[in-house]
Write a protein that holds these residues in place. Structure first.
Motif, PDB file in Angstrom:
ATOM      1  N   VAL A  79       0.834  -1.209   0.000  1.00  0.00           N
ATOM      2  CA  VAL A  79       0.000   0.000   0.000  1.00  0.00           C
ATOM      3  C   VAL A  79       0.870   1.261   0.000  1.00  0.00           C
ATOM      4  CG1 VAL A  79      -1.652   1.301   1.404  1.00  0.00           C
ATOM      5  CG2 VAL A  79      -2.007  -1.135   1.017  1.00  0.00           C
ATOM      6  N   GLY A  82       2.613   1.693  -3.374  1.00  0.00           N
ATOM      7  CA  GLY A  82       1.644   2.162  -4.370  1.00  0.00           C
ATOM      8  C   GLY A  82       1.332   3.642  -4.201  1.00  0.00           C
ATOM      9  N   ALA A  83       1.138   4.076  -2.948  1.00  0.00           N
ATOM     10  CA  ALA A  83       0.874   5.494  -2.688  1.00  0.00           C
ATOM     11  C   ALA A  83       2.077   6.346  -3.065  1.00  0.00           C
ATOM     12  CB  ALA A  83       0.517   5.702  -1.218  1.00  0.00           C
ATOM     13  N   ALA A  86       2.078   6.745  -6.833  1.00  0.00           N
ATOM     14  CA  ALA A  86       1.034   7.684  -7.255  1.00  0.00           C
ATOM     15  C   ALA A  86       1.435   9.122  -6.947  1.00  0.00           C
ATOM     16  CB  ALA A  86      -0.287   7.343  -6.563  1.00  0.00           C
ATOM     17  N   TRP A 100      -5.870  11.990  -7.683  1.00  0.00           N
ATOM     18  CA  TRP A 100      -4.472  11.596  -7.495  1.00  0.00           C
ATOM     19  C   TRP A 100      -4.028  11.662  -6.043  1.00  0.00           C
ATOM     20  CZ3 TRP A 100      -1.163   9.116 -10.563  1.00  0.00           C
ATOM     21  CH2 TRP A 100      -1.544   8.963 -11.891  1.00  0.00           C
ATOM     22  N   PRO A 103      -4.848   7.808  -3.499  1.00  0.00           N
ATOM     23  CA  PRO A 103      -3.987   6.705  -3.069  1.00  0.00           C
ATOM     24  C   PRO A 103      -3.284   6.962  -1.732  1.00  0.00           C
ATOM     25  CG  PRO A 103      -3.701   7.100  -5.405  1.00  0.00           C
ATOM     26  CD  PRO A 103      -4.557   8.218  -4.878  1.00  0.00           C
TER      27      PRO A 103
END
Length: 191
Positions: A79, A82-83, A86, A100, A103
């Motif tokens: 997680v 991924g953030a 982004a 945007w 995330p």
């Protein structure tokens, strides 16, 4: 590497306090520089990587019965990474729309949920561990709300952060710096 669970929390705390202080200096003192935009996504990448490498960080000092915690750490790792990705894309595109920022909000919410329900390893007072992890979870949940509100009111990547997120970041770091499992600085149980 042989770090205890307490020491790992303290290391996270130092980096998180430093991150929050940079964000506060940017907001309060008007600290400038494009590099400041990359503080949060870089910190997310570092923490995501550390969560994935957690067994190596603990080494032989890894707590017993650690399988459930490792699963939770792996989820947080994915997680956070991924953030981070982004956020890097958002910054490279000069601040995309509200979507945007989601995330980062989602990463904070998921991490808060995992801290709230975090499986605890043995050897430390359970009430102490649960209380500390739930306080961290509450701080992460409020930080998610702060980022969400900031995204609604100031969607541009070039706007300075509202002071709530930097302050909550410092608070989170302090919570990790005072984290204890009932041992003293030398790793001995206190009376």
């Amino acid at each position: 590497m042989g770090f205890t669970s307490e020491q790992v929390h303290w290391m996270f705390g130092v980096v998180i306090v430093a991150t929050g202080m940079l964000l506060l200096l940017r907001h309060i003192a008007g600290m400038k520089g494009r590099w400041l935009d990359y503080v949060v996504p870089t910190a997310l990448a570092i923490f995501g990587t550390e969560f994935a490498l957690d067994p190596l960080v603990h080494g032989e000092a890894m707590p017993t019965n650690y399988a459930a915690e490792m699963t939770q750490h792996f989820i947080v790792s994915v997680v956070l990474l991924g953030a981070s990705a982004a956020e890097f894309v958002r910054l490279a595109r000069s601040g995309q729309s509200f979507a945007w920022r989601l995330p980062l909000v989602a990463a904070l919410v998921v991490t808060a949920g995992i801290f709230a329900l975090h499986a605890q390893h043995g050897g430390a007072p359970m009430l102490l561990l649960m209380t500390q992890h739930r306080m961290i979870a509450a701080t992460l949940a409020v930080a998610a709300l702060a980022v969400l509100l900031e995204a609604i009111t100031k969607p541009s990547a070039h706007d300075r952060n509202a002071p709530a997120f930097p302050l909550l970041t410092v608070l989170l770091g302090v919570q990790l710096l005072v984290y204890t499992e009932g041992t003293g600085p030398l790793g001995m149980m206190t009376q």
